[in-house]
Design a protein around this motif. Sequence first.
Motif, short mmCIF file in Angstrom:
data_model
loop_
_atom_site.label_atom_id
_atom_site.label_comp_id
_atom_site.label_asym_id
_atom_site.label_seq_id
_atom_site.Cartn_x
_atom_site.Cartn_y
_atom_site.Cartn_z
N GLY A 27 0.81 -1.34 0.12
CA GLY A 27 0.02 -0.15 -0.09
C GLY A 27 0.85 1.29 0.04
O GLY A 27 1.94 1.24 -0.58
N ALA A 28 0.41 2.37 0.55
CA ALA A 28 1.03 3.74 0.83
C ALA A 28 2.53 3.66 1.47
O ALA A 28 3.47 4.22 1.06
N GLN A 29 2.69 2.55 2.18
CA GLN A 29 3.99 2.22 2.83
C GLN A 29 4.97 1.67 1.87
O GLN A 29 6.13 2.29 1.58
N ALA A 30 4.54 0.79 0.86
CA ALA A 30 5.42 0.64 -0.17
C ALA A 30 5.82 1.78 -1.22
O ALA A 30 6.72 1.79 -1.59
N VAL A 31 4.58 2.64 -1.58
CA VAL A 31 4.90 3.68 -2.50
C VAL A 31 5.99 4.66 -1.67
O VAL A 31 7.01 5.07 -2.36
N ARG A 32 5.72 4.61 -0.32
CA ARG A 32 6.79 5.50 0.29
C ARG A 32 8.30 5.01 0.23
O ARG A 32 9.23 5.84 0.05
N GLN A 33 8.38 3.75 0.25
CA GLN A 33 9.77 3.17 0.20
C GLN A 33 10.52 3.05 -1.24
O GLN A 33 11.32 3.52 -1.46
N ALA A 34 9.34 3.08 -2.23
CA ALA A 34 9.78 3.14 -3.36
C ALA A 34 10.34 4.45 -3.71
O ALA A 34 11.35 4.80 -4.39
N LEU A 35 9.66 5.75 -3.30
CA LEU A 35 9.92 7.02 -3.51
C LEU A 35 11.59 7.27 -2.78
O LEU A 35 12.14 7.87 -3.40
N GLU A 36 11.56 6.77 -1.48
CA GLU A 36 12.77 7.18 -0.58
C GLU A 36 13.87 6.29 -1.51
O GLU A 36 15.09 6.79 -1.82
N THR A 37 13.78 5.11 -2.15
CA THR A 37 14.78 4.51 -2.88
C THR A 37 15.04 5.33 -4.29
O THR A 37 16.30 5.36 -4.63
N ARG A 38 14.02 5.63 -4.81
CA ARG A 38 14.09 6.46 -6.16
C ARG A 38 14.81 7.89 -5.91
O ARG A 38 15.71 8.14 -6.54
N LEU A 39 14.68 8.51 -4.86
CA LEU A 39 15.16 9.79 -4.54
C LEU A 39 16.74 9.51 -4.07
O LEU A 39 17.20 10.71 -4.17
N ARG A 40 17.02 8.55 -3.80
CA ARG A 40 18.49 8.36 -3.21
C ARG A 40 19.24 7.70 -4.36
O ARG A 40 20.54 7.85 -4.38
N LEU A 41 18.84 7.57 -5.69
CA LEU A 41 19.63 7.08 -6.71
C LEU A 41 20.07 8.14 -7.57
O LEU A 41 19.29 9.08 -8.09
N PHE A 42 21.53 8.20 -7.76
CA PHE A 42 21.96 9.27 -8.32
C PHE A 42 21.98 8.79 -9.73
O PHE A 42 22.29 7.69 -10.19
N CYS A 43 21.84 9.68 -10.90
CA CYS A 43 21.95 9.58 -12.12
C CYS A 43 23.48 9.02 -12.40
O CYS A 43 24.43 9.57 -11.95
N GLY A 44 23.67 8.02 -13.21
CA GLY A 44 24.53 7.32 -13.42
C GLY A 44 25.27 6.28 -12.55
O GLY A 44 26.32 5.42 -12.57
N GLU A 45 24.33 6.16 -11.22
CA GLU A 45 24.87 5.28 -10.18
C GLU A 45 24.38 3.72 -10.75
O GLU A 45 25.17 3.02 -10.22
N TRP A 46 23.57 3.67 -11.25
CA TRP A 46 22.91 2.17 -11.71
C TRP A 46 23.52 1.86 -12.98
O TRP A 46 23.13 2.26 -14.00
N TRP A 47 24.31 0.70 -12.93
CA TRP A 47 25.24 0.34 -14.25
C TRP A 47 24.06 -0.09 -15.21
O TRP A 47 24.40 0.05 -16.56
N GLU A 48 22.99 -0.55 -14.99
CA GLU A 48 21.99 -1.07 -16.02
C GLU A 48 21.52 -0.32 -16.65
O GLU A 48 20.93 -0.50 -17.82
N SER A 49 21.08 0.95 -16.10
CA SER A 49 20.41 2.02 -16.72
C SER A 49 21.10 3.43 -16.10
O SER A 49 20.44 4.07 -15.12
N PRO A 50 22.29 3.81 -16.84
CA PRO A 50 22.97 4.99 -16.30
C PRO A 50 22.17 6.19 -16.38
O PRO A 50 22.45 7.15 -15.92
#
Length: 121
Positions: A27-50
Motif C-alpha cells: 500500500g502507501a508504505q510500499a510507495v513511500r519506500q519506492a520514493l525513498e529508494t528512487r530519490l536516493r539513486l544518483f544519475c549514472g549510479e545504476w550500471w544497468e540504466s545509467p
Amino acid sequence: MFSCKYRALDASGDMVFGRGAAAFLTGAQAVRQALETRLRLFCGEWWESPDEGLPLFQQMLGRPQTQAQKELMDLLVAGRIADTRGVARVLSVRSAFENRRYVCSARVETECGEIEIEVSY
C-alpha cells in the motif's frame, strides 16, 4: 486496484530479511519506500540504466543557492516523485537551502492514500 509489495529497509538502508511478511511493505508504505529508494539513486549510479536517477552532481549540487536553482531542484525532485509507480500526483513541494543542504518535503497522493516524504542532499 494498485498492488505493490516492497521489501522493507532498516534504519541503515539495508534490506530486511528473515521476518516473514513483516519484511515487506504494501500500500502507501510500499510507495513511500519506492520514493525513498528512487530519490536516493544518483544519475549514472545504476550500471544497468545509467540515465536513471536524479542528476544530483550534473544539475543539482555544487551550484549557487539561488531561487532559480531551488526551483530547478524542486522540479527535478517532483518529476522523479511523479514518475514513481503508485503515485497519483504530487500535491505540494516545500524546500529550502539550509546550511549548504537542499531540504525538501512533498505531499503525495498515492493510489493507496496520502503520504509525506522528506529528502535532503
